[in-house]
Design an enzyme around this catalytic site. Structure first.
Site, mmCIF file in Angstrom:
data_model
loop_
_atom_site.group_PDB
_atom_site.id
_atom_site.type_symbol
_atom_site.label_atom_id
_atom_site.label_comp_id
_atom_site.label_asym_id
_atom_site.label_seq_id
_atom_site.Cartn_x
_atom_site.Cartn_y
_atom_site.Cartn_z
ATOM 1 C CG HIS A 441 -2.351 0.383 0.868
ATOM 2 N ND1 HIS A 441 -2.665 1.482 0.098
ATOM 3 C CD2 HIS A 441 -3.539 -0.195 1.194
ATOM 4 C CE1 HIS A 441 -3.973 1.581 -0.026
ATOM 5 N NE2 HIS A 441 -4.531 0.558 0.617
ATOM 6 C CG ASP A 445 -4.672 5.068 -4.749
ATOM 7 O OD1 ASP A 445 -4.714 4.296 -5.721
ATOM 8 O OD2 ASP A 445 -4.851 6.296 -4.841
#
Length: 470
Positions: A441, A445
């Site tokens: 992450h 995104d």
């Protein structure tokens, strides 16, 4: 006049600092040629045959099978030049030479043996030219035979086995040999269930469970105890409380370290989608019916991954934690998870983005065969930028795998099975697969990850979408 040259364990690359001796390929007194493999070792990356840069007669070997040696430690000595002759083998010797106080092979004629370390310069990096450090004299203990044991038994009361024939027993990995040794299990009593009688870990574990059922005594101990009625009862060789213990080392240890580091450092997330793979399967069938080399399904999936990474390059990245930067990579080096008898390995297909389906199929086949034979080089197991994990071969639909550190993402592919599916407005039976993407992450995104996975699914459902990027 012959010179005695010392060959040290070379630098095997990729930051490896040690290796475990799996199998000696030469004996003391044997004539070897330049660049002939003399020993098979296991590193944290792969099994490697190590060639010797000298040609001559082997005068000494250092280390038994199963021993772990650091890079730079002596492996063997070779007598080269005129007058070189193999030493006479003592009847009880196993090929490990007796050493002098200076760390040189004991000369048979009483003279000092000159030891140097000069490489041929064309085999492996890291032979070095430094002199060998001094070592203490090492003498191997002689195992007493049955007659000596019956006479009075050893001081600690432990039963002693009779002398065994020379020569290693074929096992799948040194961890299996060590497991047997730690539990006082004689590998020569086992019948391997692997190819050509190869002893697998399962064979050793089965024998240990059987020994535990007999009261913690192996068949070898029972047999010796029967021949030694006056000896003290042998000490139990049952595993310590907690079950069978297997050291985390070699390939298994390297995998454990990498996965643990991945869990500590990477904030991963997973998204998944079901896709209709019917058209992809039909396209593969049509390709293979047209003649030429057969195309594998994993090659088509790899081609889809390469096309998706071209559209979403953020996922072909790594994170430089010290500089606090995301490094986007120019080439796609595609790793793929391969399960072998020695554990999970991840060979890497170099420049997967530049290969067609035929080239990918051939490279996947080559690396898979090398993985199963334990012959992958360290370079073939490192440097990946993205991993394709086909866990469908285990008969499962989905998974949330651990990212292969220091990569940023992994595509998982489940089994392809017929399922009810709405196709063109009607219910039909279609070939359905679950796709999952586990991603770091920090590099992107959820929108980017979802876009990547949706594009992969579109290519699976409509392979013609790939024509846009070919």
């Amino acid at each position: 006049m012959a010179q005695v040259l010392e060959f040290k364990l070379p630098d095997l690359g990729e930051g490896l600092t040690e290796a475990e001796i799996v199998r000696w390929l030469v004996e003391v007194g044997e004539v070897v040629a330049v660049d002939q493999p003399v020993v098979e070792v296991e590193t944290a990356k792969a099994m490697v045959e190590v060639p010797c840069p000298y040609g001559g007669v082997v005068t000494a070997r250092f280390g038994e099978e199963g021993a772990e040696l650091p890079v730079g430690a002596p492996l063997l000595t070779v007598a080269v030049g005129e007058g070189a002759a193999g030493p006479e083998r003592d009847s009880g010797a196993d090929g490990t030479a007796e050493q002098t106080g200076a760390g040189e092979p004991a000369a048979r004629d009483g003279g000092a043996a000159e030891t140097r370390s000069e490489g041929s310069g064309n085999v492996l990096v890291g032979y070095g030219t430094s002199e060998a450090p001094a070592r203490r004299r090492r003498v191997r203990p002689v195992r007493p035979g049955p007659a000596a044991a019956v006479g009075g038994g050893p001081a600690n009361g432990r039963a002693v086995r009779a002398a065994e024939p020379e020569g290693p027993v074929p096992v799948i990995s040194p961890l299996v040999r060590r497991l047997a040794r730690q539990n006082d299990l004689d590998l020569r009593e086992l019948t391997g269930s692997g190819p050509d009688g190869l002893i697998l870990r399962a064979d050793v574990e089965y024998a240990l469970r059987a020994a535990t059922a007999r009261g913690g005594r192996t068949a070898a101990q029972d047999g010796v105890a029967a021949r030694m009625p006056d000896a003290a009862a042998p000490v139990s060789s049952a595993p310590r409380p907690g079950g069978i213990r297997t050291p985390l080392k070699g390939v298994r240890g390297a995998v454990a370290d990498k996965l643990s580091r991945s869990r500590r450092e990477i904030p991963d997330a997973t998204c998944w989608v079901d896709a209709d793979a019917t058209e992809l399967m039909r396209a593969r069938t049509a390709m293979n019916a047209a003649g030429g080399p057969k195309i594998s399904l994993v090659a088509l999936l790899a081609r889809i991954c390469a096309a998706a990474l071209a559209r979403f390059p953020e996922l072909n990245s790594t994170v430089d934690t010290e500089a606090r930067e995301v490094v986007q990579l120019d080439h796609v080096h595609l790793g793929f998870a391969a399960q072998t008898d020695r554990g999970l390995v991840v060979p890497v297909v170099r420049d997967a983005h530049a290969r067609d389906a035929e080239g990918l199929t051939a490279e996947f086949a080559r690396l898979t065969e090398a993985a199963r034979a334990g012959r992958l080089t360290p370079g073939e197991l490192t440097g990946g930028t993205f991993t394709l994990n086909n866990y469908g071969v285990f008969g499962v639909d989905g998974s949330t795998p651990i990212i292969n550190h220091p990569e940023a993402a992994m595509l998982g592919v489940g089994r392809i099975v017929p399922k009810p599916w709405v196709h063109e407005g009607e219910l039909a039976v279609r070939q359905v697969v679950q796709l999952s993407l586990t991603f770091d992450h920090r590099v992107c995104d959820g929108g980017t990850a979802g876009g990547f996975l949706r594009y992969v699914a579109d290519c699976v459902e409509q392979p013609a979408v790939l024509l846009r990027t070919l």
